[in-house]
Design an enzyme around this catalytic site. Structure first.
Site, PDB file in Angstrom:
ATOM      1  N   ASP B  71       6.737  10.094 -47.821  1.00  0.00           N
ATOM      2  CA  ASP B  71       6.696   9.687 -49.315  1.00  0.00           C
ATOM      3  C   ASP B  71       7.156   8.550 -49.410  1.00  0.00           C
ATOM      4  O   ASP B  71       7.437   8.082 -50.843  1.00  0.00           O
ATOM      5  CB  ASP B  71       7.641  10.801 -49.643  1.00  0.00           C
ATOM      6  CG  ASP B  71       8.830  11.157 -49.277  1.00  0.00           C
ATOM      7  OD1 ASP B  71       9.198  10.611 -48.256  1.00  0.00           O
ATOM      8  OD2 ASP B  71       9.751  11.760 -49.954  1.00  0.00           O
ATOM      9  N   HIS B  72       7.559   7.679 -48.728  1.00  0.00           N
ATOM     10  CA  HIS B  72       7.893   6.322 -49.082  1.00  0.00           C
ATOM     11  C   HIS B  72       6.916   5.226 -48.357  1.00  0.00           C
ATOM     12  O   HIS B  72       7.006   4.113 -48.719  1.00  0.00           O
ATOM     13  CB  HIS B  72       9.335   5.839 -48.331  1.00  0.00           C
ATOM     14  CG  HIS B  72      10.446   6.617 -49.012  1.00  0.00           C
ATOM     15  ND1 HIS B  72      11.235   6.152 -50.108  1.00  0.00           N
ATOM     16  CD2 HIS B  72      10.868   7.997 -49.181  1.00  0.00           C
ATOM     17  CE1 HIS B  72      12.047   7.032 -50.593  1.00  0.00           C
ATOM     18  NE2 HIS B  72      12.049   8.017 -49.978  1.00  0.00           N
ATOM     19  N   HIS B 156      19.768   7.181 -43.508  1.00  0.00           N
ATOM     20  CA  HIS B 156      19.031   8.330 -43.645  1.00  0.00           C
ATOM     21  C   HIS B 156      17.997   8.733 -42.670  1.00  0.00           C
ATOM     22  O   HIS B 156      18.189  10.112 -42.424  1.00  0.00           O
ATOM     23  CB  HIS B 156      17.978   8.145 -45.132  1.00  0.00           C
ATOM     24  CG  HIS B 156      17.117   9.143 -45.382  1.00  0.00           C
ATOM     25  ND1 HIS B 156      17.521  10.326 -46.008  1.00  0.00           N
ATOM     26  CD2 HIS B 156      15.634   9.102 -45.449  1.00  0.00           C
ATOM     27  CE1 HIS B 156      16.367  11.040 -46.200  1.00  0.00           C
ATOM     28  NE2 HIS B 156      15.481  10.554 -45.731  1.00  0.00           N
ATOM     29  N   ASP B 177      16.182   5.977 -49.626  1.00  0.00           N
ATOM     30  CA  ASP B 177      17.056   7.351 -49.450  1.00  0.00           C
ATOM     31  C   ASP B 177      18.139   6.915 -48.449  1.00  0.00           C
ATOM     32  O   ASP B 177      17.849   5.987 -47.669  1.00  0.00           O
ATOM     33  CB  ASP B 177      16.198   8.148 -48.538  1.00  0.00           C
ATOM     34  CG  ASP B 177      15.042   8.921 -49.565  1.00  0.00           C
ATOM     35  OD1 ASP B 177      14.982   8.325 -50.748  1.00  0.00           O
ATOM     36  OD2 ASP B 177      14.268   9.714 -49.202  1.00  0.00           O
ATOM     37  N   GLU B 202      18.461   6.464 -55.363  1.00  0.00           N
ATOM     38  CA  GLU B 202      17.702   8.095 -55.362  1.00  0.00           C
ATOM     39  C   GLU B 202      18.645   9.051 -56.173  1.00  0.00           C
ATOM     40  O   GLU B 202      19.889   8.749 -55.895  1.00  0.00           O
ATOM     41  CB  GLU B 202      17.262   8.299 -54.000  1.00  0.00           C
ATOM     42  CG  GLU B 202      18.638   8.152 -52.754  1.00  0.00           C
ATOM     43  CD  GLU B 202      18.527   9.525 -52.191  1.00  0.00           C
ATOM     44  OE1 GLU B 202      17.852  10.651 -52.554  1.00  0.00           O
ATOM     45  OE2 GLU B 202      19.049   9.609 -51.287  1.00  0.00           O
TER      46      GLU B 202
END
Lengths: 905, 535
Positions: B71-72, B156, B177, B202
């Site tokens: 998702d990044h 993260h 994140d 975030e």
């Protein structure tokens, strides 16, 4: 004699050499004394470039300068200083001045004026800083001279406006070290600069350079250390410094705030943005707690450490440190700790299977949530979860100190400490176990907590397990299930790590004696007795069974109903264990066992220890034996020795004392026996066969006296003199025996000479003790000394023989504390079934684990000896790091020994 | 100079992270993620939105990827190869190493399993990775003369970083994140007091404050242990990298301590490669692993073995880590289907689940699931949720803001309602303005940039010598000439300025004429005036 002469010659020779050497060196020094400064002068004049000059100075700095010539050298240096254009050379000269004024015996006040003068004309900042450093050295050398200090402080104040941070730094340091501490002095002097040192330093809290800010705070702390009472006004300033950009400033500021909080704990400070006021120590506590979540770990460690020593803080604040409000999607959530507690109090034990028992509960008012903790909130929660283990250790330590002073806090922090038992770093685990032990008298473990604690018993690290055993020794358990759980886990531990045996037994001993009522209902189960059937008798050598018995017997000590539950073999086992493991099994009042109880029960007299009495009585009896016949004396001695040895075995705390005296009596006994030998009455040719006993006795006495001197800790000079005296007697005995058995007088000369020398040195060493030794061997010997020196060896021997027989037995006074140094090798165990195999020529490592008791300086004195089957011996010096110190007087050696050997043929 | 910001991807949504920052005329794209919940065009950010029709390479100065989660970074090959971008892409070394493995895995699932076309190919992934420039922690990279970026540790996942983007004296920090509490394999995020103009943070856990990690770990181990002792099977859906490694270390040490025999499996392929990188990038892990790796690398697992599809039907207890983490496809979903019917079994969701995935459905309590092909799957197994995902909670976010001391805060990567709460808190506690743009919304932040001016040392010394010692905290007035030449500013002394400009010095003399009516002679009058002035 020849040997002696040779030795003396050699000694003198070496002495001569030394003297010559000294002469030479001193002559050299004297020669250089006028010329040292001159040489330097010449050198410096010769120097064409600054680099050259620097080289000369560096060379010069390496040699020491004696006190008398310091001043001359200083003058030369100053002279060059004024002439020198290069800053680096001036810097070196300035640093040399500082170095020289440190010379012991040199009073630097004469060069102070010069140093201050140079300061005024100096342009280079670095040199200025160095000169101030020199002044600092001078100032610290003259502590008794307030006017000098005042002047130096004034100079420093003048330079505080310098634009270089280095100079300001040094100025502040100087003011911190030399500033006037007493208020009165400052007023008397009324000098403008020194009026208020604190204010001057305080002004530099806002300096633009962080290094200067740090130096200012440090100077303030220095003043505090020197006894100046800091003003409360700087508290506000210090608080602002906590938000500084630089970590060293923050770190120092935390310290300063701590100091202030200790100075003015009770004064009231207002809370900004509200009208409330709180105690200063509480406010400071809150601020330091805030620093536990600082960005720099150095500051965090510092803050966490200091928290521990703030014991005046009010309990309300203290308990906040463990507080963390959880929420999930804005709904209040209970922490795992709270849940565990509820589960426990509701009577449901660790089902843990309730769906969603961590489901969020009530809604939270969004306005009421405070995300940035003001004050102490959750400081320890953060500290214990920190990334760096240094911070975690510091937090655990702080927790320990605070919990020791506040029982209610101890109860609260328990959950957190128990959690720390599962830390990933061993040191942290160990530290938290130790902490728990220290606060254990304030707490009672809940069952779920005990569960977590006991899980650590499976840890593979021996230190952790042993620390945990010690913790269990002094914990309070609340339920009988808890005891059962602990026992089961300990037995598991025992099977997994059999070497923990001693430690586990000891642990169970205390567990039993602390919780007799909780053990009572468990007894039938533990002993697996049955109301109707006889159960098989367990194996007496099983360590697990012994462990269970230790627990039960210790509980039975204060629970008289318990023995009724024992079966027959239990009583037999009791008798056996009471004898073999007397330090673990207490005396019990057993019904129907009159013999045991009557023999033992008087020993529970509280005030006067009977074994101590017994020891003294038997010794007195021995010392009064003069009127007895020789036969009686021997018997008495033998009996006493036997009694003492037995006493030592039974009473571990008296073991050292008993052994020591027993050894002494043994020596005496040997001496008496040797002197009563028939050989003294038999004609010379027959000696050879019979002298064995006498010379063996002499040898043994010598050995024993060495043991007495070196193997006990706590031996005082009074004992040492008596031991030496005994040794002297043994040597006399040896001399006599040799004289009788050898033919010709030649070898006797040397021996006599040597003996007389020893008497002489004895007299010299123990001259102060001689008056206490009336009628002793040496006393008589010294009376006869003039005769002995002049007479022939055969006469000497005769005299010795008679004095030896006539001399009285010396009373050995006992010191307060006497312990025998012992080493007990736990691993490798003696009778191992599988021998150690290794390829010849290669190395094999053998783990050695030993406990050392009462050994002083084990790092230096203890060695491991390896005896190979072929009789070869090897001494190995363990590394200092291999010694651990678990308690006073106890050491633990855990090391690896490397074995290697060539092939046996 | 306004810093413009625009979010084609994640605004108030967890899924596609993609943020565009314009700072002092430079355009930087932060992250290039995809949405897990969608299988159509919505999964990738709408890049046409950025430039309308122009070429991306001309418009963007650089692309920064914070970490390797899909998702990044999932849309990266699509973005660079299919849409077309040739500029530099920045990421840390571990991210660069692990990212292609994940992309390849993702491609396989989508193309080979689901048979989708119009998707990026393996070659595209390779080509894309060639454009990547790797950076070190705390290394300042000059993208061009003005734009510089610097990476900070984010904790993260392995190699996750926060980036500071700086143009002149304006700066933006993008956190990606991050995690403020250290765990079993990574340390905590850290940033210095860089005082950026804007902090883009975030906010996944904007309204959560979590319990201590030790309790979480204990709970997790207890649950697994109990299920295994009962003879049940435990399924732990994870993303191949990140939490998986933490949980592996946790279980591995627990198994060793408790001497358990039940097998632990990890779905193959991906893991071995990834674990290899974990072993390699020891410097990015936490203190404990860094300290002990000489004796034993913690990532050399003894109890954890590779998983084979056939093992799922084996009797007896076992623990399986399977990908992907949200139960939306792949092996984890297959195993879940097999085991869901038995109430002895358990599934532990260790992380966040996006809406629309099976994971999200079962976590919200749904017991009957409609699968592909209209099958209905009844879920009897226990479903547990353990928050192991390494995002900062509300306290952590506040802590980071405290550390960095930004002038403005912008919240992304979270749910709107929760962000609202956090926004209010931030404004209240720090008195800085806080923004929370929606998808596609542009936020403009006014900064007050300072303009650096060079000053000659001589002038500075001369001016500071006048008056008292300068106070660092207060502005000071000084005399000089400001020269603006070739885009640079210099403050010089007047003489110097004249010399440089080649001008002669002019002196202005102010005179005025006064009429005096005096009958006396000239010199007498002069004398009188002189005497008067003298007096």
């Amino acid at each position: 004699m020849a040997a002696h002469l040779k030795k003396r010659v050699y000694e003198e020779f070496t002495k001569v050499v030394q003297q010559q050497h000294e002469d030479l060196s001193s002559k050299k020094l004297r020669l250089t004394k006028p010329s040292k400064s001159a040489a330097l002068h010449v050198d410096l004049c010769k120097a064409t470039s600054p680099a050259d000059a620097l080289q000369y100075l560096l060379q010069f700095a390496r040699k020491p300068v004696e006190v008398e010539s310091v001043e001359g050298v200083v003058r030369i240096l100053l002279e060059h200083y004024y002439k020198e254009n290069d800053a680096s050379v001036r810097l070196k000269i300035a640093s040399l001045l500082g170095l020289l004024s440190k010379t012991a015996g040199f009073s630097p006040d004469c060069i102070m004026d010069d140093a201050i003068n140079t300061l005024q004309n100096e342009k280079s900042h670095q040199v200025l800083a160095q000169l101030l450093d020199t002044l600092l050295v001078i100032g610290t050398k003259l502590p008794e001279n307030p006017s000098v200090r005042m002047r130096l402080v004034e100079v420093a104040c003048k330079h505080l406006t310098d634009s270089s941070h280095g100079v300001r730094n040094k100025c502040l340091q100087l003011i911190g070290c030399l500033g006037p501490v007493e208020k009165g002095v400052a007023k008397e002097a009324e000098s403008q600069a020194a009026k208020d040192v604190q204010k001057i330093i305080g002004d530099h809290f806002n300096d633009q350079d962080p290094r200067v800010r740090t130096a200012a705070i440090k100077a303030m702390l220095q003043l505090h250390e020197r006894g100046l009472k800091l003003q409360q006004a700087i508290y506000g300033q210090a608080c602002k410094l906590l938000a500084d950009d630089y970590e060293q400033v923050r770190s120092a500021a935390v310290q300063l705030i701590w100091v202030l909080s200790q100075l003015y704990p009770e004064s009231i400070v207002p809370i900004p943005s509200s009208n409330e006021e709180i105690r200063l120590v509480d406010d400071a506590f809150g601020k330091i707690c805030h620093m536990v979540s600082d960005g720099s770990w150095v500051v965090r460690v510092q803050a966490a450490k200091l928290l521990g020593s703030m014991q005046q803080v009010s309990s309300h604040f203290l308990e906040q440190t463990l507080d963390k409000k959880l929420m999930s999607d804005l709904r209040r959530k209970r922490t795992a700790h709270e849940r565990a507690k509820e589960l426990y109090s509701s009577g449901e034990f660790s089902s843990g299977r309730k769906w969603g028992d961590d489901a969020p509960k009530e809604e939270i008012d969004t306005g009421a949530v405070n995300l940035i903790e003001s004050g102490a909130c959750g400081a320890f929660v953060h500290g214990l979860e920190d990334e760096m283990y240094e911070v975690r250790i510091a937090a655990v330590e702080a927790l320990c100190m605070l919990a020791q002073s506040s029982p209610s806090f101890a109860e609260k922090c328990l959950d957190f400490l128990v959690d720390m038992f599962n830390d990933e770093i061993e040191e942290v685990r160990l530290q938290s176990i130790h902490t728990m032990r220290k606060i254990s008298n304030n707490i009672t473990l809940r069952e779920d907590q005990l569960d977590t604690v006991l899980a650590v018993l499976e840890d593979s690290s021996r230190d952790i397990r042993e620390a945990l055993h010690e913790l269990l020794c002094c914990t309070n358990v609340s339920t009988k299930e808890g005891i059962h759980l602990a026992l089961v886990e300990l037995l598991k531990n025992l099977t997994k790590y059999p070497t923990d045996r001693e430690s586990i037994w000891k642990c169970l001993k205390f567990l039993g004696s602390r919780h007799p009522t909780l053990v009572l209902p468990l007894v039938p189960e533990l002993l697996s007795t049955h109301p109707f059937f006889d159960t098989p008798e367990p194996d007496m050598d099983d360590p697990a069974y012994i462990a269970v018995l230790v627990l039960i017997f210790n509980a039975a000590k204060s629970c008289p109903t318990m023995p009724a539950l024992f079966s027959d073999h239990t009583f037999r086992h009791y008798a056996y264990l009471r004898d073999s493991l007397s330090h673990l099994v207490p005396p019990l009042r057993l019904p129907g066992r009159k013999l045991v109880s009557s023999a033992v029960s008087p020993s529970i007299t509280p005030h006067e220890d009977p074994s101590q009495q017994f020891l003294h009585q038997s010794l007195e009896r021995v010392y009064n034996f003069q009127h007895l016949d020789p036969r009686g004396i021997q018997e008495l001695l033998e009996f006493t020795i036997r009694d003492l040895q037995r006493l030592g075995e039974l009473q571990s705390e008296l073991a050292g004392m008993a052994d020591f005296t027993a050894t002494y009596l043994q020596c005496q006994l040997l001496l008496i026996k040797a002197l009563q030998e028939k050989l003294w009455n038999v004609a010379a040719p027959l000696y050879l066969k019979q002298n064995a006993l006498a010379s063996a006795a002499a040898k043994q006495i010598l050995e024993e006296t060495y043991k007495m001197e070196f193997m006990y800790s706590g031996v005082e000079s009074r004992q040492v003199v008596i031991i030496h005296h005994m040794r002297l007697q043994a040597k006399a005995l040896q001399l006599i025996v040799t004289a009788r058995t050898t033919r010709g007088v030649e070898p006797l000369f040397g021996m006599c000479e040597k003996f007389l020398q020893e008497v002489d040195s004895f007299q010299r060493c123990f001259i102060s003790e001689l008056p206490h030794m009336q009628g002793s061997f040496v006393d008589k010997l010294l009376d006869l000394m003039p005769r002995l020196v002049t007479s022939k060896p055969s006469e000497v021997v005769k005299i010795l023989q008679t004095t030896l027989r006539q001399s009285t037995f010396l009373h050995l006074p006992l010191p307060e504390q006497l312990h025998r140094a012992t080493a007990n090798i736990i691993e490798p165990t003696g009778e191992s079934d599988n021998p150690l195999r290794f390829t010849s020529g290669l190395v094999v490592a053998l783990d050695v684990d030993a406990t050392l008791e009462h050994v002083q300086d084990p790092q230096g004195t203890v060695k491991v000896q390896v005896l190979y089957p072929d009789g070869q011996a090897q001494l190995i010096h363990p590394k200092p790091a291999d010694f651990r110190n678990p308690g006073p007087g106890r050491h633990r050696l855990i090391t690896q020994v490397y074995l290697s050997h060539t092939a046996w043929t | 100079f306004p810093a413009v910001l625009l979010c084609p991807g994640a605004g108030q949504d967890v899924g596609r992270s993609c943020i565009l920052v314009s700072i002092a005329g430079k355009n930087v794209m932060l992250d290039c993620g995809m949405h897990m919940g969608y299988n159509d065009d919505r999964r990738f950010p709408d890049f046409s939105y950025i430039t309308q029709n122009g070429r991306l390479t001309d418009f963007l100065d650089c692309v920064i990827i914070s970490h390797f989660h899909l998702d990044h970074c999932g849309a990266l090959p699509y973005f660079s190869e299919m849409v077309g971008y040739d500029g530099p892409i920045y990421m840390t070394h571990p991210t660069k190493a692990i990212c292609p493995i994940l992309l390849e895995d993702y491609r396989k699932i989508t193309v080979d399993k689901k048979g989708e076309t119009n998707f990026f190919t393996s070659q595209m992934i390779k080509d894309c990775m060639k454009k990547v420039v790797a950076v070190h922690l705390h290394q300042t990279v000059q993208v061009d003369e003005e734009l510089e970026i610097k990476a900070y540790y984010a904790g993260h996942v392995l190699g996750a970083a926060m980036f500071q983007i700086k143009v002149g004296c304006e700066s933006v920090v993008y956190t990606g994140d991050y995690n403020m509490t250290p765990d079993r394999h990574l340390g905590a995020a850290w940033i210095d007091k860089c005082r950026p103009d804007l902090l883009i943070s975030e906010s996944t856990y904007a309204t959560t404050i979590r319990d201590s990690k030790r309790c979480r770990e204990r709970d997790f181990l207890k649950k697994v242990h109990e299920t295994v002792e009962r003879g049940g099977k435990v399924l732990i859906p994870v993303f191949a990298l990140g939490r998986a490694q933490e949980l592996c270390i946790l279980l591995e040490t627990f198994w060793e301590r408790m001497n358990l025999k039940a097998p632990i499996y990890f779905s193959t392929g991906l893991t071995e490669k990834a674990n290899h990188y974990y072993k390699l990038f020891i410097t990015w892990t936490n203190q404990k692993i860094r300290k002990t790796f000489v004796q034993r690398n913690m990532f050399e697992f003894k109890h954890i073995k590779a998983f084979d599809r056939a093992f799922a039907d084996n009797p007896g207890p076992m623990v399986v880590f399977a990908t992907p983490g949200m139960l939306h496809a792949g092996q984890s979903l297959q195993i879940f289907r097999k085991w869901a019917g038995n109430e002895k079994n358990m599934v532990i969701m260790p992380g966040y689940c996006v809406q629309g995935t099976v994971g999200h459905k079962i976590l919200s309590g749904q017991r009957k699931l409609e699968m592909e092909g209209r099958q209905i799957l009844e879920v009897k197994m226990q479903v547990e949720y353990m928050s192991f995902s390494a995002h900062a909670d509300a306290k952590g976010i506040m802590q980071l803001i405290r550390q960095a001391e930004p002038r403005n805060v912008l919240l992304v990567h979270g749910e709107a309602k929760k962000m609202e709460f956090l926004k209010q808190k931030i404004e209240q506690e720090f008195h800085v303005s806080c923004f929370m743009p929606a998808n596609g919304e542009t936020t403009t932040i006014l900064t007050n940039p300072c303009i650096p001016v060079d000053i000659s040392l001589g002038l500075l010394k001369r001016e500071t010598a006048i008056g008292p010692l300068p106070d660092a905290k207060k502005p000071k007035l000084m005399h000089g000439t400001l020269l603006m030449k070739d885009n640079s500013f210099r403050l010089v002394s007047p003489e110097q300025a004249l010399k440089e400009l080649g001008l002669a010095e002019h002196q202005l003399r102010f005179t005025c004429r006064v009429h005096i009516q005096d009958p006396r002679k000239e010199h007498e009058t002069v004398l009188r005036v002189y005497n008067h002035l003298k007096g």
